[in-house]
Design a protein around this motif. Structure first.
Motif, PDB file in Angstrom:
ATOM      1  N   GLN A   1       0.813  -1.220   0.000  1.00 28.35           N
ATOM      2  CA  GLN A   1       0.000   0.000   0.000  1.00 28.35           C
ATOM      3  C   GLN A   1       0.850   1.275   0.000  1.00 28.35           C
ATOM      4  N   SER A   2       2.030   1.205   0.605  1.00 21.44           N
ATOM      5  CA  SER A   2       2.906   2.392   0.621  1.00 21.44           C
ATOM      6  C   SER A   2       4.183   2.073  -0.120  1.00 21.44           C
ATOM      7  N   PRO A   3       4.106   1.905  -1.458  1.00 20.10           N
ATOM      8  CA  PRO A   3       5.304   1.498  -2.184  1.00 20.10           C
ATOM      9  C   PRO A   3       6.409   2.537  -2.033  1.00 20.10           C
ATOM     10  N   GLY A   4       7.630   2.076  -1.871  1.00 19.58           N
ATOM     11  CA  GLY A   4       8.754   3.006  -1.765  1.00 19.58           C
ATOM     12  C   GLY A   4       9.014   3.505  -0.362  1.00 19.58           C
ATOM     13  N   ARG A   5       8.159   3.158   0.594  1.00 23.01           N
ATOM     14  CA  ARG A   5       8.432   3.650   1.945  1.00 23.01           C
ATOM     15  C   ARG A   5       9.381   2.742   2.731  1.00 23.01           C
ATOM     16  N   TYR A   6       9.146   1.435   2.642  1.00 21.81           N
ATOM     17  CA  TYR A   6       9.952   0.508   3.449  1.00 21.81           C
ATOM     18  C   TYR A   6      10.821  -0.394   2.583  1.00 21.81           C
ATOM     19  N   ILE A   7      12.032  -0.666   3.078  1.00 22.42           N
ATOM     20  CA  ILE A   7      12.822  -1.750   2.490  1.00 22.42           C
ATOM     21  C   ILE A   7      12.985  -2.810   3.570  1.00 22.42           C
ATOM     22  N   ILE A   8      12.396  -3.962   3.329  1.00 25.73           N
ATOM     23  CA  ILE A   8      12.406  -5.033   4.331  1.00 25.73           C
ATOM     24  C   ILE A   8      13.803  -5.649   4.404  1.00 25.73           C
ATOM     25  N   THR A   9      14.324  -5.779   5.641  1.00 26.64           N
ATOM     26  CA  THR A   9      15.665  -6.349   5.810  1.00 26.64           C
ATOM     27  C   THR A   9      15.625  -7.710   6.503  1.00 26.64           C
ATOM     28  N   GLU A  10      14.577  -7.955   7.282  1.00 23.85           N
ATOM     29  CA  GLU A  10      14.524  -9.189   8.072  1.00 23.85           C
ATOM     30  C   GLU A  10      13.058  -9.499   8.403  1.00 23.85           C
ATOM     31  N   ILE A  11      12.718 -10.783   8.509  1.00 27.53           N
ATOM     32  CA  ILE A  11      11.372 -11.130   8.994  1.00 27.53           C
ATOM     33  C   ILE A  11      11.491 -12.150  10.123  1.00 27.53           C
ATOM     34  N   ARG A  12      10.505 -12.119  11.017  1.00 28.26           N
ATOM     35  CA  ARG A  12      10.465 -13.084  12.119  1.00 28.26           C
ATOM     36  C   ARG A  12       9.189 -13.911  12.012  1.00 28.26           C
ATOM     37  N   LEU A  13       9.359 -15.237  12.073  1.00 29.47           N
ATOM     38  CA  LEU A  13       8.214 -16.145  11.992  1.00 29.47           C
ATOM     39  C   LEU A  13       8.097 -16.899  13.300  1.00 29.47           C
ATOM     40  N   ARG A  14       6.890 -16.949  13.856  1.00 27.32           N
ATOM     41  CA  ARG A  14       6.691 -17.737  15.076  1.00 27.32           C
ATOM     42  C   ARG A  14       6.183 -19.117  14.670  1.00 27.32           C
ATOM     43  N   LEU A  15       7.021 -20.123  14.848  1.00 28.56           N
ATOM     44  CA  LEU A  15       6.679 -21.483  14.428  1.00 28.56           C
ATOM     45  C   LEU A  15       6.378 -22.346  15.647  1.00 28.56           C
ATOM     46  N   SER A  16       5.653 -23.429  15.387  1.00 27.34           N
ATOM     47  CA  SER A  16       5.180 -24.242  16.494  1.00 27.34           C
ATOM     48  C   SER A  16       5.612 -25.686  16.315  1.00 27.34           C
ATOM     49  N   ARG A  17       5.758 -26.384  17.439  1.00 25.24           N
ATOM     50  CA  ARG A  17       6.107 -27.805  17.353  1.00 25.24           C
ATOM     51  C   ARG A  17       4.855 -28.656  17.217  1.00 25.24           C
ATOM     52  N   ASP A  18       3.720 -28.124  17.689  1.00 27.76           N
ATOM     53  CA  ASP A  18       2.562 -29.014  17.812  1.00 27.76           C
ATOM     54  C   ASP A  18       1.246 -28.460  17.258  1.00 27.76           C
ATOM     55  N   LYS A  19       1.249 -27.281  16.609  1.00 32.85           N
ATOM     56  CA  LYS A  19      -0.064 -26.798  16.181  1.00 32.85           C
ATOM     57  C   LYS A  19      -0.595 -27.680  15.052  1.00 32.85           C
ATOM     58  N   PRO A  20      -1.927 -27.803  14.923  1.00 32.19           N
ATOM     59  CA  PRO A  20      -2.468 -28.727  13.922  1.00 32.19           C
ATOM     60  C   PRO A  20      -2.013 -28.364  12.512  1.00 32.19           C
ATOM     61  N   LEU A  21      -1.722 -29.384  11.729  1.00 30.95           N
ATOM     62  CA  LEU A  21      -1.345 -29.165  10.327  1.00 30.95           C
ATOM     63  C   LEU A  21      -2.595 -28.758   9.559  1.00 30.95           C
ATOM     64  N   GLN A  22      -2.423 -27.920   8.544  1.00 29.54           N
ATOM     65  CA  GLN A  22      -3.568 -27.461   7.739  1.00 29.54           C
ATOM     66  C   GLN A  22      -3.648 -28.320   6.485  1.00 29.54           C
ATOM     67  N   LEU A  23      -4.571 -29.272   6.526  1.00 38.68           N
ATOM     68  CA  LEU A  23      -4.642 -30.220   5.406  1.00 38.68           C
ATOM     69  C   LEU A  23      -5.982 -30.148   4.692  1.00 38.68           C
ATOM     70  N   GLY A  24      -6.776 -29.126   4.996  1.00 37.73           N
ATOM     71  CA  GLY A  24      -8.155 -29.073   4.509  1.00 37.73           C
ATOM     72  C   GLY A  24      -8.329 -28.608   3.065  1.00 37.73           C
ATOM     73  N   TYR A  25      -7.302 -28.057   2.463  1.00 40.30           N
ATOM     74  CA  TYR A  25      -7.451 -27.532   1.102  1.00 40.30           C
ATOM     75  C   TYR A  25      -7.611 -28.717   0.130  1.00 40.30           C
ATOM     76  N   ARG A  26      -8.605 -28.586  -0.763  1.00 41.95           N
ATOM     77  CA  ARG A  26      -9.019 -29.744  -1.553  1.00 41.95           C
ATOM     78  C   ARG A  26      -7.874 -30.504  -2.244  1.00 41.95           C
ATOM     79  N   ASP A  27      -7.065 -29.794  -3.002  1.00 44.13           N
ATOM     80  CA  ASP A  27      -6.000 -30.466  -3.754  1.00 44.13           C
ATOM     81  C   ASP A  27      -5.061 -31.243  -2.828  1.00 44.13           C
TER      82      ASP A  27
END
Ligand code: EPU
Length: 346
Positions: A178-204
């Motif tokens: 939405q604000s092109p040219g304002r930010y340059i992303i340098t790093e991202i943080r992902l919160r991952l889990s050992r036990d959350k349910p897998l998402q297998l519901g998508y048809r394919d």
């Protein structure tokens, strides 16, 4: 050249970009620099500012169309790093440099036994580009696990950390888009889990896994299933140049969907709150585009949402085809298709 202010060592002039965009269209950058560190990035930006050059930040080049050459400085984001933070009994935070290859990071997380991004395997591009369009596939979006984004804010010149809510995520959308040219992303943080349910519901995915669904299934097995499903339907950009889905799935009011459904009982739509998201691939397919090709560009024969550069097509060739497709969908269904990749250059 010598009269230009402080020409950084790594800066190059007149660089071809065809190998740096997955659509493989020919285009050139007036100036170009590989950026491997925050110092490189600040150096590149200072040079561009001092010399009145506009900038374009390039990740994997998998979500843009070069309509022509770029008359400015192309910054190729290559800042690579992976590290773990806040590891505890239930989960861990994976910190990725913006230049990390997304798919390799997904496999790295899954192999370490963490869940959250396995459904996003094989999406081309870099970690730093992932938040821009909030990548998504098989019922999962990046925003489901993203904790924060670190970015250089070009308004203040400061490094800022935006938490999930501040990123303004929506379907293939974010504050970065939405604000092109304002930010340059340098790093991202992902919160991952050992036990959350897998998402297998998508048809394919469900169909592919079939009997294999068991409590023993782990993130890596799901990532591998996603890779197999994607390989069946989507062309590998290394072999057939493309940028994935070329259009977003359009969201229409419920009344519009009811109207479409009565005229076209097979129309594919996914109910949202107060609206319906239509399968753009179905609309395009119905207009007879699947497998279409002219001399240079065409539409994939197994997924109508994917445009392909068969042989030396230019960005203009691809955009003309996209425009013809949009017009036919508009004429037949009265639905407007928005492009997913950005247009740059020219
Ligand atoms: N369909 C057709 N014709 C086709 C292809 C599909 O009629 O040629 C119908 C199918 O029958 C299906 C529906 O369209 O019912 C949806 O197709 P699909 O499940 O393949 O998903 P999509 O909506 O076309 C989206 C994402 C993909 C993502 C897949 C899987 C968008 C714009 N695209 O595609 O993302 O991989 O779901 O989750 O949201 C990307 O963004 O680059 C991308 C590939």
């Amino acid at each position: 050249m010598s009269q230009r202010t402080g020409f950084p060592m790594k800066l190059k002039e007149n660089v071809g970009l065809s190998a740096l965009n997955t659509l493989g269209v020919c285009a050139a950058a007036r100036f170009y620099m590989d950026v491997d560190s925050l110092d490189d990035l600040r150096g590149a930006l200072a040079w561009a500012e001092a010399n009145g050059q506009k900038i374009l930040v390039l990740g994997g080049g998998s979500n843009l169309v070069f309509a022509g050459d770029f008359d400015g400085l192309v910054i190729r984001m290559r800042m690579a790093s992976r590290r773990w933070e806040q590891v505890d009994g239930t989960g861990a935070t994976l910190v990725l440099g913006a230049g990390e290859n997304w798919h390799q990071a997904v496999l790295y997380a899954a192999r370490a036994g963490y869940r959250g991004v396995e459904n996003l395997a094989l999406i081309p591009g870099t970690a730093g580009a992932a938040p821009v369009q909030n990548i998504g596939a098989y019922g999962v979006e990046l925003c489901d696990t993203l904790l924060s984004v670190t970015a250089l804010d070009l308004e203040s010149g400061e490094l800022v950390k935006l938490d999930n809510a501040e990123c303004g995520f929506a379907y293939r959308d974010s504050v970065f888009k939405q604000s092109p040219g304002r930010y340059i992303i340098t790093e991202i943080r992902l919160r991952l889990s050992r036990d959350k349910p897998l998402q297998l519901g998508y048809r394919d995915l469900e169909e592919y896994l079939g009997e294999a669904v068991s409590p023993d299934l782990d993130a890596l097995a799901v990532a591998e299933a996603v890779m197999a499903v994607r390989r069946r339907k989507l062309p590998d950009p290394e072999i057939i140049p493309n940028v994935g889905s070329f259009f977003k799935n359009p969201v229409v009011p419920e009344e519009k969907f009811t109207e479409l459904k009565s005229a076209h009982p097979d129309v594919v739509g996914y109910p949202q709150v107060d609206s319906v998201k239509l399968a753009a691939a179905w609309l395009i397919d119905q207009c007879g585009w699947k497998g279409y090709r002219n001399l240079r560009v065409g539409v994939h024969n197994r997924q109508a949402l994917v445009l392909i550069n068969h042989s030396g097509g230019t960005g203009q060739d691809v955009l003309e085809l996209a425009s013809d497709i949009r017009q036919s969908v508009q004429k037949r269904f009265g639905v407007n298709l928005d492009m997913e990749p950005g247009i740059v250059g020219g």
